[in-house]
Design a protein around this motif. Sequence first.
Motif, short mmCIF file in Angstrom:
data_model
loop_
_atom_site.label_atom_id
_atom_site.label_comp_id
_atom_site.label_asym_id
_atom_site.label_seq_id
_atom_site.Cartn_x
_atom_site.Cartn_y
_atom_site.Cartn_z
N SER A 57 0.83 -1.20 0.00
CA SER A 57 0.00 0.00 0.00
C SER A 57 0.87 1.26 0.00
CB SER A 57 -0.88 0.00 1.24
OG SER A 57 -1.49 1.26 1.42
N LYS A 58 0.49 2.25 -0.83
CA LYS A 58 1.25 3.50 -0.84
C LYS A 58 1.02 4.29 0.44
CE LYS A 58 -1.67 6.82 -3.28
NZ LYS A 58 -1.77 7.69 -4.46
N VAL A 59 -0.15 4.14 1.07
CA VAL A 59 -0.42 4.84 2.33
C VAL A 59 0.51 4.32 3.43
CG1 VAL A 59 -2.15 5.28 4.12
CG2 VAL A 59 -2.80 5.35 1.70
N VAL A 60 0.64 3.00 3.53
CA VAL A 60 1.52 2.41 4.55
C VAL A 60 2.96 2.82 4.28
CG1 VAL A 60 2.40 0.25 5.51
CG2 VAL A 60 -0.03 0.49 5.02
N ALA A 61 3.40 2.74 3.02
CA ALA A 61 4.78 3.11 2.67
C ALA A 61 5.04 4.58 2.99
CB ALA A 61 5.04 2.82 1.20
N GLY A 62 4.07 5.44 2.68
CA GLY A 62 4.24 6.87 2.95
C GLY A 62 4.30 7.18 4.43
N ILE A 63 3.41 6.59 5.21
CA ILE A 63 3.40 6.83 6.66
C ILE A 63 4.68 6.29 7.31
CG2 ILE A 63 2.21 6.27 8.83
CD1 ILE A 63 0.73 8.32 7.06
N LEU A 64 5.12 5.11 6.88
CA LEU A 64 6.38 4.57 7.42
C LEU A 64 7.54 5.49 7.06
CD1 LEU A 64 6.04 0.74 6.72
CD2 LEU A 64 6.17 1.85 8.95
N GLY A 65 7.53 6.02 5.84
CA GLY A 65 8.58 6.94 5.43
C GLY A 65 8.58 8.22 6.25
N ILE A 66 7.40 8.74 6.55
CA ILE A 66 7.30 9.98 7.33
C ILE A 66 7.71 9.75 8.78
CG2 ILE A 66 5.66 11.66 8.27
CD1 ILE A 66 4.16 11.43 5.55
N GLY B 185 14.75 4.07 7.23
CA GLY B 185 14.46 3.51 5.92
C GLY B 185 13.27 2.58 5.90
N ALA B 186 12.37 2.70 6.86
CA ALA B 186 11.26 1.75 7.02
C ALA B 186 10.35 1.70 5.79
CB ALA B 186 10.45 2.09 8.26
N GLY B 187 10.04 2.83 5.20
CA GLY B 187 9.16 2.85 4.03
C GLY B 187 9.77 2.11 2.86
N THR C 261 15.71 -2.47 -0.69
CA THR C 261 16.62 -2.60 0.45
C THR C 261 17.88 -1.76 0.32
OG1 THR C 261 17.48 -4.64 -0.52
CG2 THR C 261 15.80 -4.87 1.16
N LYS C 262 18.40 -1.57 -0.89
CA LYS C 262 19.62 -0.78 -1.03
C LYS C 262 19.37 0.68 -0.64
CE LYS C 262 21.70 -3.64 -4.56
NZ LYS C 262 22.14 -3.76 -5.95
N ILE C 263 18.25 1.23 -1.09
CA ILE C 263 17.91 2.61 -0.73
C ILE C 263 17.63 2.69 0.77
CG2 ILE C 263 16.26 4.50 -1.07
CD1 ILE C 263 15.90 3.49 -3.93
N ALA C 264 16.96 1.68 1.32
CA ALA C 264 16.62 1.67 2.74
C ALA C 264 17.87 1.65 3.60
CB ALA C 264 15.73 0.47 3.06
N VAL C 265 18.83 0.82 3.24
CA VAL C 265 20.08 0.76 4.00
C VAL C 265 20.82 2.09 3.90
CG1 VAL C 265 22.36 -0.34 4.11
CG2 VAL C 265 20.30 -1.75 3.87
N GLY D 159 17.09 12.12 8.45
CA GLY D 159 15.70 11.69 8.46
C GLY D 159 14.82 12.57 7.59
N LEU D 160 15.30 13.76 7.25
CA LEU D 160 14.55 14.62 6.32
C LEU D 160 14.37 13.93 4.98
CD1 LEU D 160 16.09 18.12 7.06
CD2 LEU D 160 13.79 17.32 7.61
N TRP D 161 15.37 13.14 4.58
CA TRP D 161 15.27 12.38 3.33
C TRP D 161 14.06 11.45 3.41
CZ3 TRP D 161 19.48 8.35 1.58
CH2 TRP D 161 19.11 7.80 0.36
#
Length: 91
Positions: free
Chosen positions: A24-33, A39-41, A48-52, A66-68
């Motif tokens: 879900s884009k909503v879950v990914a967005g909220i995790l990102g915020i 890198g949770a989102g 995984t590479k971007i998350a790490v 974390g602003l990223w």
Amino acid sequence: MSTPPYQPGYPQGPGYPQGVSDKSKVVAGILGILLGTFGAGRFYTGHTKIAVLQLVVGVCTGGIGGLWGLIDGILILVNGGTDAQGRPLRD
């Protein structure tokens, strides 16, 4: 073998994977915020590479990186995003 049905609002044809992601884009967005420093989102969507990289930048900058994740989460909510297989995230 039949082709998958047309899905309105999503590009079709060569170069585009078939179907919509189960993520879900909503879950990914909220995790990102909320947890963008970690890198949770991006872990959720399978990138995984971007998350790490987000995790390393967040830790090395003392959380300022974390602003990223915050900006990334907002962009996912506004523009949508893709999962690791290139499929658009579901609404």
